[in-house]
Design a protein around this motif. Structure first.
Motif, PDB file in Angstrom:
ATOM      1  N   ILE A 176       0.815  -1.187   0.015  1.00 39.19           N
ATOM      2  CA  ILE A 176      -0.020  -0.120   0.008  1.00 39.19           C
ATOM      3  C   ILE A 176       1.124   1.205  -0.020  1.00 39.19           C
ATOM      4  CG2 ILE A 176      -1.985   1.286   1.276  1.00 39.19           C
ATOM      5  CD1 ILE A 176      -2.510  -1.498   2.436  1.00 39.19           C
ATOM      6  N   PRO A 177       0.863   1.893  -1.081  1.00 41.33           N
ATOM      7  CA  PRO A 177       1.808   3.058  -0.993  1.00 41.33           C
ATOM      8  C   PRO A 177       1.455   4.323  -0.132  1.00 41.33           C
ATOM      9  CG  PRO A 177       0.410   3.109  -3.157  1.00 41.33           C
ATOM     10  CD  PRO A 177       0.022   1.998  -2.350  1.00 41.33           C
ATOM     11  N   GLY A 178       2.527   5.060   0.289  1.00 42.23           N
ATOM     12  CA  GLY A 178       2.334   5.825   1.283  1.00 42.23           C
ATOM     13  C   GLY A 178       2.283   5.553   2.893  1.00 42.23           C
ATOM     14  N   THR A 179       2.390   4.090   2.937  1.00 46.16           N
ATOM     15  CA  THR A 179       2.557   3.629   4.291  1.00 46.16           C
ATOM     16  C   THR A 179       3.834   3.609   5.102  1.00 46.16           C
ATOM     17  OG1 THR A 179       2.429   1.638   3.609  1.00 46.16           O
ATOM     18  CG2 THR A 179       0.152   2.581   4.242  1.00 46.16           C
ATOM     19  N   GLY A 180       5.050   4.263   4.508  1.00 44.23           N
ATOM     20  CA  GLY A 180       6.306   4.325   5.106  1.00 44.23           C
ATOM     21  C   GLY A 180       7.291   2.978   4.668  1.00 44.23           C
ATOM     22  N   THR A 181       8.133   2.745   5.165  1.00 44.30           N
ATOM     23  CA  THR A 181       9.199   1.730   4.750  1.00 44.30           C
ATOM     24  C   THR A 181       9.434   0.820   6.248  1.00 44.30           C
ATOM     25  OG1 THR A 181      10.171   3.221   3.437  1.00 44.30           O
ATOM     26  CG2 THR A 181      11.659   1.202   3.758  1.00 44.30           C
ATOM     27  N   PRO A 182       8.964  -0.299   6.062  1.00 47.36           N
ATOM     28  CA  PRO A 182       8.600  -1.343   4.938  1.00 47.36           C
ATOM     29  C   PRO A 182       7.227  -0.767   4.815  1.00 47.36           C
ATOM     30  CG  PRO A 182       8.839  -2.497   6.823  1.00 47.36           C
ATOM     31  CD  PRO A 182       9.333  -1.358   7.281  1.00 47.36           C
ATOM     32  N   PRO A 183       6.387  -0.867   3.580  1.00 47.72           N
ATOM     33  CA  PRO A 183       5.084  -0.596   3.494  1.00 47.72           C
ATOM     34  C   PRO A 183       4.236  -1.599   4.174  1.00 47.72           C
ATOM     35  CG  PRO A 183       5.869  -1.536   1.455  1.00 47.72           C
ATOM     36  CD  PRO A 183       7.182  -1.239   2.568  1.00 47.72           C
ATOM     37  N   CYS A 184       3.081  -1.050   4.299  1.00 50.93           N
ATOM     38  CA  CYS A 184       1.872  -2.007   4.831  1.00 50.93           C
ATOM     39  C   CYS A 184       1.398  -2.777   3.729  1.00 50.93           C
ATOM     40  CB  CYS A 184       0.671  -1.447   5.390  1.00 50.93           C
ATOM     41  SG  CYS A 184       1.191  -0.303   6.987  1.00 50.93           S
ATOM     42  N   GLU A 185       1.015  -4.038   3.862  1.00 52.11           N
ATOM     43  CA  GLU A 185       0.705  -4.935   2.630  1.00 52.11           C
ATOM     44  C   GLU A 185      -0.792  -5.160   3.033  1.00 52.11           C
ATOM     45  OE1 GLU A 185       3.813  -7.884   3.089  1.00 52.11           O
ATOM     46  OE2 GLU A 185       4.803  -6.633   1.373  1.00 52.11           O
ATOM     47  N   LEU A 186      -1.441  -5.337   1.788  1.00 51.06           N
ATOM     48  CA  LEU A 186      -2.798  -6.034   1.612  1.00 51.06           C
ATOM     49  C   LEU A 186      -2.478  -7.375   1.463  1.00 51.06           C
ATOM     50  CD1 LEU A 186      -6.062  -5.446   2.027  1.00 51.06           C
ATOM     51  CD2 LEU A 186      -5.899  -5.186  -0.448  1.00 51.06           C
ATOM     52  N   LEU A 187      -3.158  -8.317   2.399  1.00 49.92           N
ATOM     53  CA  LEU A 187      -2.895  -9.592   2.274  1.00 49.92           C
ATOM     54  C   LEU A 187      -4.256 -10.439   2.198  1.00 49.92           C
ATOM     55  CD1 LEU A 187      -0.751 -10.125   5.531  1.00 49.92           C
ATOM     56  CD2 LEU A 187       0.181  -9.921   3.134  1.00 49.92           C
ATOM     57  N   VAL A 188      -5.463  -9.667   2.274  1.00 52.95           N
ATOM     58  CA  VAL A 188      -6.741 -10.316   2.078  1.00 52.95           C
ATOM     59  C   VAL A 188      -7.610  -9.351   0.873  1.00 52.95           C
ATOM     60  CG1 VAL A 188      -8.867 -10.634   3.359  1.00 52.95           C
ATOM     61  CG2 VAL A 188      -6.863 -11.160   4.497  1.00 52.95           C
ATOM     62  N   ASN A 189      -8.107 -10.131   0.148  1.00 45.56           N
ATOM     63  CA  ASN A 189      -9.250  -9.660  -0.782  1.00 45.56           C
ATOM     64  C   ASN A 189     -10.451  -9.511   0.051  1.00 45.56           C
ATOM     65  OD1 ASN A 189     -10.755  -9.066  -2.895  1.00 45.56           O
ATOM     66  ND2 ASN A 189     -11.125 -10.984  -3.543  1.00 45.56           N
ATOM     67  N   PRO A 190     -10.321  -8.264   0.690  1.00 42.93           N
ATOM     68  CA  PRO A 190     -11.772  -7.891   1.470  1.00 42.93           C
ATOM     69  C   PRO A 190     -13.078  -8.071   0.775  1.00 42.93           C
ATOM     70  CG  PRO A 190     -10.656  -5.791   0.795  1.00 42.93           C
ATOM     71  CD  PRO A 190     -10.047  -6.877   0.167  1.00 42.93           C
ATOM     72  N   LEU A 191     -13.900  -9.022   1.237  1.00 40.79           N
ATOM     73  CA  LEU A 191     -15.082  -9.338   0.921  1.00 40.79           C
ATOM     74  C   LEU A 191     -16.115  -8.898   1.865  1.00 40.79           C
ATOM     75  CD1 LEU A 191     -14.853 -13.085  -0.209  1.00 40.79           C
ATOM     76  CD2 LEU A 191     -14.736 -10.980  -1.775  1.00 40.79           C
ATOM     77  N   ILE A 192     -15.835  -8.704   3.046  1.00 41.57           N
ATOM     78  CA  ILE A 192     -16.426  -7.989   4.162  1.00 41.57           C
ATOM     79  C   ILE A 192     -15.731  -7.077   5.001  1.00 41.57           C
ATOM     80  CG2 ILE A 192     -17.770  -8.415   6.282  1.00 41.57           C
ATOM     81  CD1 ILE A 192     -18.663 -11.353   5.185  1.00 41.57           C
ATOM     82  N   ILE A 193     -16.025  -5.882   5.088  1.00 38.00           N
ATOM     83  CA  ILE A 193     -15.083  -4.899   6.181  1.00 38.00           C
ATOM     84  C   ILE A 193     -16.057  -4.501   7.042  1.00 38.00           C
ATOM     85  CG2 ILE A 193     -14.103  -2.774   5.859  1.00 38.00           C
ATOM     86  CD1 ILE A 193     -13.535  -3.021   2.930  1.00 38.00           C
ATOM     87  N   THR A 194     -15.517  -4.918   8.358  1.00 38.97           N
ATOM     88  CA  THR A 194     -16.087  -4.251   9.517  1.00 38.97           C
ATOM     89  C   THR A 194     -15.473  -3.290  10.099  1.00 38.97           C
ATOM     90  OG1 THR A 194     -15.195  -6.025  10.887  1.00 38.97           O
ATOM     91  CG2 THR A 194     -17.245  -6.690   9.856  1.00 38.97           C
ATOM     92  N   VAL A 195     -15.982  -2.486  10.936  1.00 42.64           N
ATOM     93  CA  VAL A 195     -15.492  -1.352  11.633  1.00 42.64           C
ATOM     94  C   VAL A 195     -15.569  -1.813  12.989  1.00 42.64           C
ATOM     95  CG1 VAL A 195     -15.524   0.977  12.303  1.00 42.64           C
ATOM     96  CG2 VAL A 195     -16.186   0.453  10.196  1.00 42.64           C
ATOM     97  N   GLY A 196     -14.310  -1.425  13.671  1.00 45.78           N
ATOM     98  CA  GLY A 196     -14.323  -1.911  15.283  1.00 45.78           C
ATOM     99  C   GLY A 196     -13.504  -0.716  16.031  1.00 45.78           C
ATOM    100  N   GLN A 197     -13.604  -0.929  17.327  1.00 46.55           N
ATOM    101  CA  GLN A 197     -13.187   0.015  18.218  1.00 46.55           C
ATOM    102  C   GLN A 197     -12.796  -0.923  19.472  1.00 46.55           C
ATOM    103  OE1 GLN A 197     -15.906   3.095  19.266  1.00 46.55           O
ATOM    104  NE2 GLN A 197     -14.437   4.552  20.082  1.00 46.55           N
ATOM    105  N   GLY A 198     -11.420  -0.318  20.115  1.00 50.65           N
ATOM    106  CA  GLY A 198     -11.147  -0.979  21.117  1.00 50.65           C
ATOM    107  C   GLY A 198      -9.789  -0.330  21.453  1.00 50.65           C
ATOM    108  N   GLY A 199      -9.400  -1.236  22.372  1.00 48.29           N
ATOM    109  CA  GLY A 199      -7.768  -0.883  23.091  1.00 48.29           C
ATOM    110  C   GLY A 199      -7.625  -1.551  24.294  1.00 48.29           C
TER     111      GLY A 199
END
Length: 88
Positions: free
Chosen positions: A24-47
């Motif tokens: 994924i361009p613009g995410t620094g060195t080393p770059p973040c990578e997309l490893l999944v073809n996202p068929l379902i995207i959910t939003v979460g919150q936590g910590g």
């Protein structure tokens, strides 16, 4: 990711595992990578909680009988604007 703060937003992606990771361009060195073809995207919150346990809540996965028994790959992306240009 800088720190795991309380109430930090993240995306959970469920889908097919990609044969080759996509940088994924613009995410620094080393770059973040997309490893999944996202068929379902959910939003979460936590910590972290006061007890030091990580507490997360996802939005619900669609209720569909066709999903019973399906094996999926999962990738989580934390949203943190302090990390890089895209904040992921």
């Amino acid at each position: 990711m800088t720190t795991n703060r309380a109430n930090q937003l993240f995306l959970g992606m469920l889908g097919d595992r990609l044969a080759t990771a996509i940088p994924i361009p613009g995410t620094g060195t080393p770059p973040c990578e997309l490893l999944v073809n996202p068929l379902i995207i959910t939003v979460g919150q936590g910590g972290p909680t006061a007890a030091g346990i990580s507490d997360h809540a996802f939005s619900p996965i669609p209720l569909d009988q066709k999903l019973v028994g399906v094996k999926v790959a999962v990738q989580v992306v934390f949203l943190d604007p302090q990390v890089n240009t895209l904040g992921i």
